[in-house]
Design a protein around this motif. Structure first.
Motif, short mmCIF file in Angstrom:
data_model
loop_
_atom_site.label_atom_id
_atom_site.label_comp_id
_atom_site.label_asym_id
_atom_site.label_seq_id
_atom_site.Cartn_x
_atom_site.Cartn_y
_atom_site.Cartn_z
N THR A 130 0.84 -1.21 0.00
CA THR A 130 0.00 0.00 0.00
C THR A 130 0.87 1.25 0.00
OG1 THR A 130 -0.11 -0.01 2.41
CG2 THR A 130 -1.86 -1.16 1.23
N THR A 131 2.09 1.13 0.50
CA THR A 131 3.01 2.28 0.58
C THR A 131 4.39 1.85 0.09
OG1 THR A 131 3.44 1.72 2.90
CG2 THR A 131 1.79 3.45 2.46
N PHE A 132 4.45 1.40 -1.15
CA PHE A 132 5.71 0.90 -1.71
C PHE A 132 6.60 2.07 -2.13
CE2 PHE A 132 8.23 -2.18 -4.17
CZ PHE A 132 8.09 -3.29 -3.34
N SER A 192 8.01 -0.50 -9.92
CA SER A 192 9.02 0.10 -9.03
C SER A 192 10.37 0.26 -9.70
CB SER A 192 9.16 -0.76 -7.78
OG SER A 192 9.36 -2.12 -8.11
N GLY A 193 10.62 -0.51 -10.76
CA GLY A 193 11.91 -0.44 -11.45
C GLY A 193 11.89 0.41 -12.70
N ASN A 218 13.45 -1.61 -6.38
CA ASN A 218 12.48 -1.46 -5.29
C ASN A 218 13.13 -1.73 -3.94
OD1 ASN A 218 11.77 -4.07 -4.07
ND2 ASN A 218 10.82 -4.61 -6.03
N PHE A 219 12.56 -1.12 -2.91
CA PHE A 219 13.20 -1.15 -1.60
C PHE A 219 13.22 -2.53 -0.98
CE2 PHE A 219 10.04 -1.34 1.97
CZ PHE A 219 8.89 -1.48 1.23
N LYS A 220 12.26 -3.37 -1.34
CA LYS A 220 12.21 -4.71 -0.77
C LYS A 220 13.37 -5.57 -1.27
CE LYS A 220 9.05 -5.19 2.26
NZ LYS A 220 9.46 -5.64 3.62
N PRO A 227 9.58 -10.57 0.23
CA PRO A 227 9.27 -10.72 1.64
C PRO A 227 8.14 -9.76 2.03
CG PRO A 227 11.17 -9.31 1.34
CD PRO A 227 10.66 -9.64 -0.03
N ARG A 228 7.16 -10.27 2.77
CA ARG A 228 6.02 -9.46 3.22
C ARG A 228 5.68 -9.88 4.65
NH1 ARG A 228 7.33 -7.70 -1.02
NH2 ARG A 228 6.06 -6.77 -2.68
#
Length: 291
Positions: free
Chosen positions: A111-113, A149-150, A197-199, A264-265
């Motif tokens: 929701t806040t990527f 995201s990329g 992306n941050f993940k 990962p979540r």
């Protein structure tokens, strides 16, 4: 006589249950995912998800790997898979291609990527709260062309700040194909600047794959909605009434810490198509999708 009739009814009922189970198991529920990281890692992750869903849904479930974001959308469109783990943009594209399909779950973090713009330390650039205007003129790598995201959101902010296309901002623009490769290209110096992306960044840091003497984060984008599980709208007709809701419940009910960590979540929560309207609007605004 009464006992014989009851026994016949019980036998008939058991036969019907067995037949229904056989029909259900004969249908293989297939899913795929955008190849946003190392493919061997994805294979391990989603084979475990297939085992989990098979147990929860009482049908045979199979993970179908694909080689590109566009291939994941094509597989969904052609009904080669009925469920997919999409990014924000690929989910929008898939749902446009298959009317009636539904975003049913997302990671709590989706929701806040955010995306990270990163740079090789030889550039002399360092982290700041403001958009890093000194990246102009450097070589730059996005991830996949179809990545939210990329590519999509970072390109939006680059265009918004410089008022021109990435090709006019940077001396060379490339597309690595996935977030892990973008990190590797910037860390090796093949590109001076990149975005991922941050993940994936956090995952690679945790895995010991980030050398802080060679690569660092320059800027974090504002938040936006991203990854989602999307299912075809005709899944109920194929797998039985209530199957879509059952699948949503299984995804949201995923509690296995090891399984969730592979995404990962922290956990999955409900999602719907309207949550991704900002992604559709942005894609149309910068010309990736036509109105």
């Amino acid at each position: 006589m009464l006992f014989q009739i009851s026994l016949k009814k019980i036998c008939l009922l058991l036969s019907m249950i067995a037949l229904m189970s056989a029909v259900s198991l004969a249908q293989t529920f297939k899913f795929t995912a955008i190849p946003d990281e190392d493919t061997a890692r994805l294979q391990e992750r989603f084979n475990k998800v297939a085992q989990y869903l098979s147990k929860e849904l009482n049908v045979k479930v199979e993970y179908i790997p694909v080689k590109s974001y566009s291939a994941s959308i094509a597989a969904f469109k052609n009904n080669d898979v009925q469920l997919a783990w999409f990014g924000g943009l690929s989910g929008v594209q898939a749902r446009l291609a298959v009317p009636g399909s539904l975003a049913i779950a997302q990671g709590e973090e989706d929701t806040t990527f955010i995306s990270y713009i990163i740079a090789h330390t030889s550039t002399g650039l360092s982290y700041g709260e403001d958009f890093p205007e000194k990246i102009e003129g450097k070589t730059f790598s996005f991830g996949s062309k179809g990545s939210t995201s990329g590519r999509l959101m970072p390109e939006y902010y680059i265009r918004q700040f410089f008022k021109k296309s990435p090709e006019d901002v940077f001396s060379r623009v490339g597309f690595s194909g996935d977030h892990s490769k973008t990190l590797a290209l910037v860390q090796s110096g093949s590109y001076q600047v990149g975005v991922l992306n941050f993940k994936v960044w956090e995952n690679e840091v945790k895995a010991g794959n980030v050398d802080a003497t060679k690569v660092q984060v320059l800027w974090k984008t504002p938040t936006y909605p991203d990854y989602n599980w999307t299912i075809r709208g005709d899944a109920d007709a194929v797998f039985g009434k209530g199957f879509i809701q059952k699948t949503q419940k299984a995804l949201i009910g995923m509690k296995d810490r090891e399984l969730l960590d592979t995404f990962p979540r922290d956990r999955f929560i409900e999602a719907d198509n309207t949550m991704y309207q900002p992604i559709l609007d942005t894609a149309q605004e910068i010309g990736i999708l036509r109105e």
